[in-house]
Scaffold this motif. Structure first.
Motif, PDB file in Angstrom:
ATOM      1  N   GLN A 112       0.855  -1.172   0.093  1.00  0.00           N
ATOM      2  CA  GLN A 112      -0.020  -0.056   0.062  1.00  0.00           C
ATOM      3  C   GLN A 112       0.910   1.259   0.007  1.00  0.00           C
TER       4      GLN A 112
ATOM      5  N   ASN B 265     -11.512  15.585  -7.551  1.00  0.00           N
ATOM      6  CA  ASN B 265     -10.080  14.640  -7.399  1.00  0.00           C
ATOM      7  C   ASN B 265      -8.828  15.485  -6.827  1.00  0.00           C
TER       8      ASN B 265
ATOM      9  N   GLN C 229      -8.942   5.178  -0.402  1.00  0.00           N
ATOM     10  CA  GLN C 229      -7.585   4.857  -0.130  1.00  0.00           C
ATOM     11  C   GLN C 229      -7.234   4.200   1.292  1.00  0.00           C
TER      12      GLN C 229
ATOM     13  N   PHE D  70      -4.088  11.620   0.316  1.00  0.00           N
ATOM     14  CA  PHE D  70      -4.171  10.049   0.501  1.00  0.00           C
ATOM     15  C   PHE D  70      -5.328   9.876   1.546  1.00  0.00           C
TER      16      PHE D  70
ATOM     17  N   LEU E   3      -6.109  11.474  -7.791  1.00  0.00           N
ATOM     18  CA  LEU E   3      -6.892  10.492  -7.112  1.00  0.00           C
ATOM     19  C   LEU E   3      -8.244  10.613  -7.059  1.00  0.00           C
TER      20      LEU E   3
ATOM     21  N   ASN F  55      -5.063  15.913  -6.294  1.00  0.00           N
ATOM     22  CA  ASN F  55      -3.775  15.313  -6.989  1.00  0.00           C
ATOM     23  C   ASN F  55      -2.429  15.519  -6.228  1.00  0.00           C
TER      24      ASN F  55
ATOM     25  N   HIS G 283       2.155   6.460  -7.291  1.00  0.00           N
ATOM     26  CA  HIS G 283       0.848   7.083  -7.905  1.00  0.00           C
ATOM     27  C   HIS G 283       1.194   7.966  -8.591  1.00  0.00           C
ATOM     28  N   GLN G 284       0.453   7.904  -9.760  1.00  0.00           N
ATOM     29  CA  GLN G 284       0.410   9.231 -10.831  1.00  0.00           C
ATOM     30  C   GLN G 284      -0.771   9.546 -11.178  1.00  0.00           C
TER      31      GLN G 284
ATOM     32  N   ALA H  93       2.312   1.585  -3.526  1.00  0.00           N
ATOM     33  CA  ALA H  93       1.236   2.077  -4.185  1.00  0.00           C
ATOM     34  C   ALA H  93       1.115   3.540  -4.195  1.00  0.00           C
ATOM     35  N   GLU H  94       1.207   4.271  -3.038  1.00  0.00           N
ATOM     36  CA  GLU H  94       0.998   5.828  -2.765  1.00  0.00           C
ATOM     37  C   GLU H  94       2.363   6.562  -3.437  1.00  0.00           C
ATOM     38  N   ASN H  95       3.572   5.802  -3.200  1.00  0.00           N
ATOM     39  CA  ASN H  95       4.732   6.296  -3.640  1.00  0.00           C
ATOM     40  C   ASN H  95       4.896   6.296  -5.178  1.00  0.00           C
TER      41      ASN H  95
END
Ligand SMILES: [Zn+2]
Ligand SMILES: [Zn+2]
Length: 334
Positions: free
Chosen positions: A167, A185, A204, A198, A178, A187, A174-175, A170-172
């Motif tokens: 998890q 959303n 999330q 997040f 959100l 960003n 993420h592009q 996945a955050e690190n």
């Protein structure tokens, strides 16, 4: 045994009766012994298994001290502090890793920023440390202060610890924006603070850690309502639970609506209100799923843009008061 201990909390405000905030009727907080308020908040946080387990068995491996300190400070102490370089609500509160001597290790080594769940890689880290503005502690009721501390634990260090490596990765990696269950959303690329966005997106893992922590502390509060008030503590009332939920909902709503540039909330209060109401509906579902149906009655009502604007001005006026006497910390603001 896990402890949350407040530093610098003085006892009573001897001038409460003549305080201009009270005379003008703008102060939402009753005249409480600040020391007792602080210690009650500490008890409520420790009653959450998530927080007490984290303090006792966190990434530092459970070594002493199993204590987190919350240090109150004045605005005038904050301004010249070169370490106050990332802000969770302006400067209202911040969390950092700390050594066994409770020395704050501002500027986490780069390796720990990349792999945030593993500060044990730094042998000096033994706990976390929280700094909180005394003006916020004074001007906001117990439930809001507890909510602010839930944010510090669950959105930041404890959230990192409780999330899986997958998890966090996945955050690190993420592009792009959100995407949650409702607009807008956020960003991470342009966000005020990445953890915050997040934690404000309902799909999330960091959001779920935050909400689960708030629900646990709310359950601890609800269990304390109507109970015997121990010496050195203040009574916990049903409305404190509502304040905790309100603090949490306004936090995630204002992050989502402004991409964590909170001052913009003043220019788009209707968006903040819509977000608040969506997060509120999601909280009610989550309370049911957690078997906490009794707490649904404590969820604050739906809000409007005017509520957001009113809350913003209360926050701003409380901040300004922070340049004047902060009775919980000092008589003269330093
Ligand atoms: Zn934060
Ligand atoms: Zn922070």
């Amino acid at each position: 045994m896990a402890v949350v201990a407040f530093e610098n909390a003085r006892s009573v405000n001897a001038y409460y009766t003549w305080d201009p905030r009270v005379l003008l009727g703008v102060n939402a907080v009753a005249n409480q012994n600040y020391r007792h308020k602080a210690d009650t908040i500490g008890d409520l946080l420790i009653a959450s298994n998530r927080i007490s387990n984290y303090i006792d068995n966190g990434p530092w491996g459970g070594g002493a001290p199993q204590e987190v300190r919350v240090r109150l400070h004045t605005v005038k102490e904050t301004i010249p502090n070169p370490h106050v370089n990332h802000f969770c609500f302006g400067t209202i509160s911040q969390i950092s890793y700390a050594t066994a001597a409770h020395a704050v290790t501002w500027g986490i080594p780069a390796a720990l920023q990349v792999i945030p769940g593993v500060p044990a890689a730094n042998a000096a880290i033994a706990t976390v440390h929280i700094e909180m503005d005394s003006w916020y502690f004074e001007n906001y009721p117990l439930g809001f202060c507890a909510g602010m501390l839930c944010h510090e634990f669950a959105v930041h260090c404890m959230g990192d610890f409780l999330m899986t490596g997958r998890q966090r990765a996945a955050e690190n990696f993420h592009q792009g924006p959100l995407v949650g269950s409702w607009a807008p959303n956020a960003n991470p690329l342009t966000a005020g603070q990445i953890d915050h966005v997040f934690a404000s997106c309902d799909l999330q893992p960091r959001y779920r850690q935050y909400r689960a922590t708030v629900i646990e502390v709310a359950q601890a509060m609800a269990a304390a309502v109507g109970g015997v008030v121990a010496p050195g503590r203040v009574a916990v009332v049903a409305n404190d639970v509502t304040d905790l939920f309100r603090c949490y909902l306004m936090d995630v709503a204002s992050i989502q609506a402004t991409n964590d540039h909170r001052a913009k909330g003043l220019t788009r209060p209707a968006v903040v209100a819509t977000c608040f109401n969506n997060h509120r509906a999601a909280l009610i579902v989550a309370l049911g799923a957690a078997g906490a149906n009794a707490l649904i009655a404590r969820v604050p009502p739906v809000i409007t843009a005017a509520t957001v604007t009113g809350n913003f001005f209360y926050l701003a006026s409380s901040l300004l008061w922070g340049f004047l006497p902060n009775y919980s910390k000092s008589w003269w603001g330093y």
